[in-house]
Scaffold this active site. Structure first.
Site: not given
Length: 487
Positions: A92, A115, A127, A178, A185, A254-255
């Site tokens: 996620g 992002k 983080d 973005r 995906r 996931d990409n």
């Protein structure tokens, strides 16, 4: 938000509304001292945004997700993924948010996504933040890919947050805004499949068909049609990567998008000296995502997509598998056709040339280029001059000159079209050393090198005076290149 912002910006919330199982409502972390570093004005106009508003303090806060329209529903998207071959059931958006969708001036719906906007419930031990270098890298490389005609997510803006971020050293934080046709995906479908919720899986597939592959509706089996369409767009996409020497670096499931766009520019790079085994990512220790492996990995990822939607293809598991395998078998054929067609174009050969003539010509040339570790981009560009009778630049980088001279004779007999070659063989790509120089300067507060590089990359096929440095390979002093994810 002010009246001007309300009149300028309107977000839809299709994904947030339709897939609560995959969307966690969340808010971006407040930026203490935001500063706009890069804005893609032409893209803003395409989206129906006012670039001057986006440059204002209020617009910058919108780009950070700190001030969004009241009816917007920012969410962190859930998805699974195979990372370097190992399955992670719950990945996620750990440091990202989908602000919503906008309808551009062309009537098409696009995602606006952040992002580096802070921790979300998917953040695990991260983080949730990002730093200037990796965010500008994605801006530079994604816009270069767009200019090269390769399907890609786009970059609207990079905003410095004014917050220091701890990595190996303390670095200035930043957020990337973005833009994508969507962020669906392969991992999104893996997540839905793992939930054993057939209704969710079906709704997600129907959403993908409606948004990206409406032609699948006409297929006798719409979900099998969806699989075939995703196989097709990914085969063509990876062929385009290979033709320009692009190495994605982290081709996890996931990409890989359902739309067929390149996404998530982390440890990416462009090959210079031609080496099919090229690996740049510091975390790809086994070379899983090496340049030459990209088609194989794409096919493997697509098999994971097929597994995920198999229950929709047929109720009988054996029949579903057989139908999916047949669809997947189309990948190699379509990839090979797209790559070979692209190579013929790079050599200025007609599309209908006999394969028995073109294939050995391509193979023999690549063998010579690999043996010499010739710079991939500049060598193919120099062949345009060779087609015009000026072959010394191309000859100057080849080791086996008798073999290359014999190759030139065979090739020139086919009357290659030099102008057509110049239209597909770029002069300018994001040279790794120039990207690193630009990112280092931006981290120190100088955005000028980034702006100069973006200017060169915006018109990659047009050679321009004064931009010679953007076409030159890295100097020997640059040494072996390694890239990092930046998380």
């Amino acid at each position: 938000m002010s009246d001007i912002a309300h009149s300028t910006i309107a977000f839809e919330s299709h994904f947030a509304r339709d897939f609560p199982e995959l969307a966690v409502p969340w808010r971006a972390e407040e930026a203490p001292d935001p500063q706009l570093l890069a804005l893609n004005g032409p893209l803003a106009v395409e989206l129906g945004f006012d670039p001057d508003f986006l440059r204002s303090p209020e617009g910058v806060r919108l780009l950070l997700g700190n001030e969004v329209p009241e009816d917007a529903t920012p969410v962190a998207q859930g998805y699974s993924g195979h990372q370097f071959g190992f399955y992670s059931p719950r990945l996620g958006d750990g440091r990202a948010l989908l602000l919503g969708e906008v309808e551009g001036t062309d009537g098409k719906l696009r995602d606006i996504h952040l992002k580096g906007s802070g921790r979300t419930p998917f953040a695990r031990n991260g983080d949730g933040r990002a730093v200037i270098g990796p965010m500008l890298r994605e801006f530079i490389v994604s816009e270069s890919m767009h200019a090269l005609g390769i399907p890609t997510t786009r970059s609207l803006a990079v905003v410095a947050t004014g917050r220091p971020v701890q990595r190996e050293t303390v670095l200035p934080g930043a957020v990337l805004t973005r833009v994508a046709s969507s962020h669906l995906r392969v991992g999104s479908f893996q997540y839905a499949r793992a939930s054993d919720d057939l209704d969710l899986l079906r709704r997600l597939a129907d959403h993908a068909i409606e948004r990206h592959h409406p032609s699948s509706v006409g297929d006798a089996d719409r979900y099998l049609g969806l699989l075939k369409d995703v196989v097709s767009v990914q085969a063509k996409l990876v062929a385009q990567w290979m033709l320009v020497g692009f190495v994605h670096g982290v081709m996890n499931t996931d990409n890989m998008t359902i739309s067929g766009e390149t996404i998530d520019y982390g440890p990416c790079a462009f090959i210079e000296g031609f080496d099919p085994g090229a690996v740049y990512s510091s975390i790809d220790e086994m070379g899983r995502y090496a340049y030459r492996n990209q088609p194989l990995v794409a096919e493997w990822n697509l098999a994971r997509f097929a597994e995920s939607i198999a229950p929709l293809i047929h109720q009988d598991e054996e029949k579903a598998v057989a139908m999916a395998v047949e669809a997947l078998n189309g990948f190699r054929t379509q990839y090979s056709a797209a790559w070979f067609s692209g190579m013929k174009a790079k050599l200025g050969l007609p599309e209908d040339i006999d394969d028995g003539v073109a294939s050995p010509l391509v193979d023999d040339l690549l063998e010579l280029v690999q043996e010499a570790r010739a710079d991939y981009t500049s060598f193919f560009r120099s062949l345009g001059r060779a087609a015009r009778g000026e072959g010394e630049q191309a000859r100057g980088v080849i080791l086996d000159l008798p073999a290359f001279d014999a190759w030139l004779v065979r090739w020139r007999e086919l009357a290659p079209d030099a102008d057509a070659m110049d239209a597909v063989n770029p002069v300018y790509i994001p040279r790794n050393h120039l990207v690193e120089e630009a990112l280092a300067a931006a981290t120190e507060g100088d955005i000028g090198p980034t702006e100069g590089l973006l200017e060169a990359l915006a018109s990659p096929f047009k050679e321009r005076r004064g931009m010679e440095k953007y076409a030159a390979p890295a100097p020997d002093s640059f040494g072996p290149y390694r890239t990092f994810c930046g998380t």
